[in-house]
Design a protein around this motif. Structure first.
Motif, PDB file in Angstrom:
ATOM      1  N   VAL A  93       5.279  -0.788   7.870  1.00  0.00           N
ATOM      2  CA  VAL A  93       4.226   0.248   8.849  1.00  0.00           C
ATOM      3  C   VAL A  93       4.587   1.473   9.052  1.00  0.00           C
ATOM      4  CG1 VAL A  93       3.257  -0.065  10.811  1.00  0.00           C
ATOM      5  CG2 VAL A  93       3.040  -1.880   9.750  1.00  0.00           C
ATOM      6  N   HIS A  94       5.623   1.605   9.270  1.00  0.00           N
ATOM      7  CA  HIS A  94       6.152   3.041   9.181  1.00  0.00           C
ATOM      8  C   HIS A  94       6.234   3.547   7.965  1.00  0.00           C
ATOM      9  CE1 HIS A  94       6.891   1.492  13.690  1.00  0.00           C
ATOM     10  NE2 HIS A  94       7.947   1.114  13.266  1.00  0.00           N
ATOM     11  N   HIS A  95       6.537   3.087   6.703  1.00  0.00           N
ATOM     12  CA  HIS A  95       6.519   3.498   5.737  1.00  0.00           C
ATOM     13  C   HIS A  95       4.854   4.243   5.100  1.00  0.00           C
ATOM     14  CE1 HIS A  95       7.921   4.552   1.163  1.00  0.00           C
ATOM     15  NE2 HIS A  95       6.694   4.472   1.500  1.00  0.00           N
ATOM     16  N   VAL A  96       4.541   3.148   5.298  1.00  0.00           N
ATOM     17  CA  VAL A  96       3.223   3.325   4.019  1.00  0.00           C
ATOM     18  C   VAL A  96       2.165   4.615   5.799  1.00  0.00           C
ATOM     19  CG1 VAL A  96       0.940   2.298   4.063  1.00  0.00           C
ATOM     20  CG2 VAL A  96       2.554   1.311   3.330  1.00  0.00           C
ATOM     21  N   ALA A  97       2.282   4.115   6.577  1.00  0.00           N
ATOM     22  CA  ALA A  97       1.337   5.300   7.146  1.00  0.00           C
ATOM     23  C   ALA A  97       2.414   6.694   7.313  1.00  0.00           C
ATOM     24  CB  ALA A  97       1.535   4.913   9.716  1.00  0.00           C
ATOM     25  N   THR A 129       1.779 -11.165  10.526  1.00  0.00           N
ATOM     26  CA  THR A 129       0.424 -11.888   9.609  1.00  0.00           C
ATOM     27  C   THR A 129      -0.262 -10.280   8.696  1.00  0.00           C
ATOM     28  OG1 THR A 129      -1.599 -11.093  11.209  1.00  0.00           O
ATOM     29  CG2 THR A 129      -0.526 -13.118  11.295  1.00  0.00           C
ATOM     30  N   GLU A 130      -1.432 -10.179   8.187  1.00  0.00           N
ATOM     31  CA  GLU A 130      -2.000  -9.524   6.997  1.00  0.00           C
ATOM     32  C   GLU A 130      -2.918  -8.617   8.050  1.00  0.00           C
ATOM     33  OE1 GLU A 130      -4.933  -8.338   3.202  1.00  0.00           O
ATOM     34  OE2 GLU A 130      -4.633 -10.758   3.731  1.00  0.00           O
ATOM     35  N   THR A 131      -3.809  -9.097   8.866  1.00  0.00           N
ATOM     36  CA  THR A 131      -4.331  -8.908   9.844  1.00  0.00           C
ATOM     37  C   THR A 131      -3.659  -7.921  10.666  1.00  0.00           C
ATOM     38  OG1 THR A 131      -4.056 -10.394  11.426  1.00  0.00           O
ATOM     39  CG2 THR A 131      -6.468 -10.440   9.505  1.00  0.00           C
ATOM     40  N   ASP A 132      -2.840  -8.046  11.273  1.00  0.00           N
ATOM     41  CA  ASP A 132      -2.048  -7.669  11.914  1.00  0.00           C
ATOM     42  C   ASP A 132      -1.056  -5.598  11.457  1.00  0.00           C
ATOM     43  OD1 ASP A 132      -1.886  -8.747  13.924  1.00  0.00           O
ATOM     44  OD2 ASP A 132       0.045 -10.256  14.820  1.00  0.00           O
ATOM     45  N   PHE A 133      -0.987  -6.911  10.226  1.00  0.00           N
ATOM     46  CA  PHE A 133      -0.290  -5.526   9.735  1.00  0.00           C
ATOM     47  C   PHE A 133      -1.216  -4.268   9.210  1.00  0.00           C
ATOM     48  CE2 PHE A 133       0.457  -3.872   5.326  1.00  0.00           C
ATOM     49  CZ  PHE A 133       1.516  -2.605   5.168  1.00  0.00           C
ATOM     50  N   VAL A 134      -2.304  -4.764   8.333  1.00  0.00           N
ATOM     51  CA  VAL A 134      -3.510  -3.128   8.627  1.00  0.00           C
ATOM     52  C   VAL A 134      -4.051  -2.907   9.826  1.00  0.00           C
ATOM     53  CG1 VAL A 134      -5.730  -3.872   7.909  1.00  0.00           C
ATOM     54  CG2 VAL A 134      -4.605  -5.240   6.610  1.00  0.00           C
ATOM     55  N   ASN A 135      -4.455  -3.856  10.632  1.00  0.00           N
ATOM     56  CA  ASN A 135      -4.362  -3.098  12.091  1.00  0.00           C
ATOM     57  C   ASN A 135      -3.304  -1.994  12.531  1.00  0.00           C
ATOM     58  OD1 ASN A 135      -6.805  -3.390  13.548  1.00  0.00           O
ATOM     59  ND2 ASN A 135      -6.292  -5.830  12.217  1.00  0.00           N
ATOM     60  N   LEU A 168      -3.348   1.029  10.040  1.00  0.00           N
ATOM     61  CA  LEU A 168      -4.782   1.741  10.364  1.00  0.00           C
ATOM     62  C   LEU A 168      -4.443   2.891  11.963  1.00  0.00           C
ATOM     63  CD1 LEU A 168      -7.784  -0.216   9.821  1.00  0.00           C
ATOM     64  CD2 LEU A 168      -6.747   0.904   8.533  1.00  0.00           C
ATOM     65  N   ALA A 169      -3.816   2.432  13.140  1.00  0.00           N
ATOM     66  CA  ALA A 169      -2.954   2.930  14.023  1.00  0.00           C
ATOM     67  C   ALA A 169      -2.091   3.822  14.254  1.00  0.00           C
ATOM     68  CB  ALA A 169      -3.600   2.134  15.052  1.00  0.00           C
ATOM     69  N   GLU A 170      -1.892   3.401  12.826  1.00  0.00           N
ATOM     70  CA  GLU A 170       0.145   4.460  13.376  1.00  0.00           C
ATOM     71  C   GLU A 170      -0.510   6.371  12.367  1.00  0.00           C
ATOM     72  OE1 GLU A 170       4.578   4.302  11.911  1.00  0.00           O
ATOM     73  OE2 GLU A 170       3.645   2.871  13.227  1.00  0.00           O
ATOM     74  N   ALA A 171      -1.143   5.308  11.329  1.00  0.00           N
ATOM     75  CA  ALA A 171      -1.811   6.265  10.413  1.00  0.00           C
ATOM     76  C   ALA A 171      -2.654   7.086  10.552  1.00  0.00           C
ATOM     77  CB  ALA A 171      -1.865   5.910   9.101  1.00  0.00           C
ATOM     78  N   ASP A 172      -3.411   6.854  11.878  1.00  0.00           N
ATOM     79  CA  ASP A 172      -5.429   7.449  12.198  1.00  0.00           C
ATOM     80  C   ASP A 172      -6.366   7.551  11.133  1.00  0.00           C
ATOM     81  OD1 ASP A 172      -7.177   8.207  14.195  1.00  0.00           O
ATOM     82  OD2 ASP A 172      -6.529  10.036  14.423  1.00  0.00           O
ATOM     83  N   CYS A 173      -5.713   6.274  10.434  1.00  0.00           N
ATOM     84  CA  CYS A 173      -7.248   6.653   8.861  1.00  0.00           C
ATOM     85  C   CYS A 173      -8.329   5.584   9.490  1.00  0.00           C
ATOM     86  CB  CYS A 173      -6.575   6.675   7.918  1.00  0.00           C
ATOM     87  SG  CYS A 173      -5.352   4.474   7.590  1.00  0.00           S
ATOM     88  N   ASP A 174      -9.048   6.011   8.126  1.00  0.00           N
ATOM     89  CA  ASP A 174     -10.011   4.760   8.706  1.00  0.00           C
ATOM     90  C   ASP A 174      -9.612   3.477   6.998  1.00  0.00           C
ATOM     91  OD1 ASP A 174     -11.721   6.232  10.532  1.00  0.00           O
ATOM     92  OD2 ASP A 174     -12.411   7.281   8.618  1.00  0.00           O
ATOM     93  N   LEU A 175     -10.612   2.118   7.066  1.00  0.00           N
ATOM     94  CA  LEU A 175     -10.822   1.530   6.320  1.00  0.00           C
ATOM     95  C   LEU A 175     -11.599   1.256   5.940  1.00  0.00           C
ATOM     96  CD1 LEU A 175      -9.675  -1.327   6.166  1.00  0.00           C
ATOM     97  CD2 LEU A 175     -11.093  -2.723   7.926  1.00  0.00           C
ATOM     98  N   LEU A 176     -11.618   1.012   4.450  1.00  0.00           N
ATOM     99  CA  LEU A 176     -11.816  -0.067   4.087  1.00  0.00           C
ATOM    100  C   LEU A 176     -12.520  -0.790   3.240  1.00  0.00           C
ATOM    101  CD1 LEU A 176     -13.439   1.959  -0.451  1.00  0.00           C
ATOM    102  CD2 LEU A 176     -13.735  -0.283   0.060  1.00  0.00           C
ATOM    103  N   LEU A 177     -13.313  -1.128   4.003  1.00  0.00           N
ATOM    104  CA  LEU A 177     -13.348  -2.934   4.109  1.00  0.00           C
ATOM    105  C   LEU A 177     -14.177  -3.813   2.555  1.00  0.00           C
ATOM    106  CD1 LEU A 177     -13.021  -5.878   5.681  1.00  0.00           C
ATOM    107  CD2 LEU A 177     -15.169  -5.449   6.574  1.00  0.00           C
ATOM    108  N   ASP A 178     -12.721  -4.395   2.117  1.00  0.00           N
ATOM    109  CA  ASP A 178     -13.839  -5.522   0.688  1.00  0.00           C
ATOM    110  C   ASP A 178     -13.760  -6.894   1.358  1.00  0.00           C
ATOM    111  OD1 ASP A 178     -13.465  -6.699  -1.814  1.00  0.00           O
ATOM    112  OD2 ASP A 178     -13.362  -4.770  -2.793  1.00  0.00           O
TER     113      ASP A 178
END
Length: 285
Positions: free
Chosen positions: A123-127, A157-163, A166-176
């Motif tokens: 999470v920290h790395h990607v954000a 979980t994947e949902t916790d990871f995605v959220n 998004l929160a740490e990076a302060d970016c948006d989601l493209l929902l597929d």
């Protein structure tokens, strides 16, 4: 920005693919609301294709969906490439740039979108890499929930990871929504619960696509087939839950007659009309 108005939340788009250049140029007004392209496939392209891109971007709003940034990778981000992307986005007045929540490089391009371990460290790395990308591009980006077929270490979980990303990076989601459906079958989870866990306020755009039924319990995200009924239903649920969002029909090969793609765009519009959520939802585009 150029003379195009901002994308409306009920805008419907189709991918700008070279095989579709002629029908896109000949399409009647109102056939689609925007086009999406991968900047890697168009940067520094000239000749007839470059002229077609210039014509289409003058007529229609363009969004961009990157393929090679490798946000989850370990090698440093390619800042030279990112600066080229920024110039491309500025030239074509691109309102939304998105990338995949995955990695695709390791001392060289791997030509596939590979899953990131679902860990706090990741999470920290990607954000951090998303924030760096946003700084270089001078704009917010959206990241896409990806399909994957092997699951590396999952401490969350994947949902916790995605959220968390998004929160740490302060970016948006493209929902597929097709990726949600494919992953739910392949990894044995509930697509509806996954969808409900997504942060609606961050959804900048939705992708819908077809997939290949390898087996009852194995689906492959191909973007090479018509959208399945179950995926249309999940799209309707997303609209009902989150409200309208600009929606892109992805088709990368096995192109049907262009009229069939326009029929699928009409299905997006009908799905939206029948599943609108209460007023009050908003989106940044």
């Amino acid at each position: 920005m150029n003379g195009h108005p901002p994308l409306s939340t009920d805008a419907v788009g189709v991918g700008l693919r070279r095989a579709l250049i002629d029908p896109l140029l000949a399409a009647p007004a109102g056939a689609f609301d925007f086009l999406e392209c991968a900047p890697e496939n168009w940067i520094r392209v000239g000749g007839r294709l470059g002229e077609a891109l210039e014509t289409l971007s003058a007529r229609h709003p363009i969004t961009c969906h990157g393929l090679s940034l490798s946000l989850g990778g370990c090698t440093p981000l390619d800042e030279t490439f990112l600066n080229r992307v920024r110039r491309f986005l500025d030239r074509h007045q691109v309102r939304l740039y998105s990338e995949h929540l995955s990695y695709c490089s390791d001392d060289g391009q791997l030509y596939d979108l590979l899953p990131i371990p679902f860990t706090e460290e990741a999470v920290h790395h990607v954000a951090a890499r998303i924030r760096q990308t946003q700084d270089i591009l001078g704009r917010r980006i959206a990241v896409e929930n990806v399909s994957y077929y092997a699951a590396p270490h999952q401490a969350m979980t994947e949902t916790d990871f995605v959220n968390a990303v998004l929160a740490e990076a302060d970016c948006d989601l493209l929902l597929d929504v097709n990726n949600i459906f494919v992953n739910a079958i392949n990894h044995r989870y509930d697509a509806h619960r996954f969808l409900a866990a997504m942060p609606g306020e961050r959804i900048a755009c939705i992708h819908v696509a077809g997939h290949y039924d390898e087996a009852e319990d194995l689906k492959v995200d191909t973007h090479g087939a018509a959208v399945k009924d179950a995926v249309w239903n999940l799209l309707g649920e997303a609209y009902h839950r989150f409200g309208p969002r600009p929606t892109l029909l992805e088709r990368d090969f096995n192109f049907p007659p262009f009229a069939e793609l326009l029929d699928e765009l009409d299905t997006v519009r009908r799905t939206l009309d029948t599943q609108r959520a209460p007023a009050g939802h908003s989106v940044r585009v």
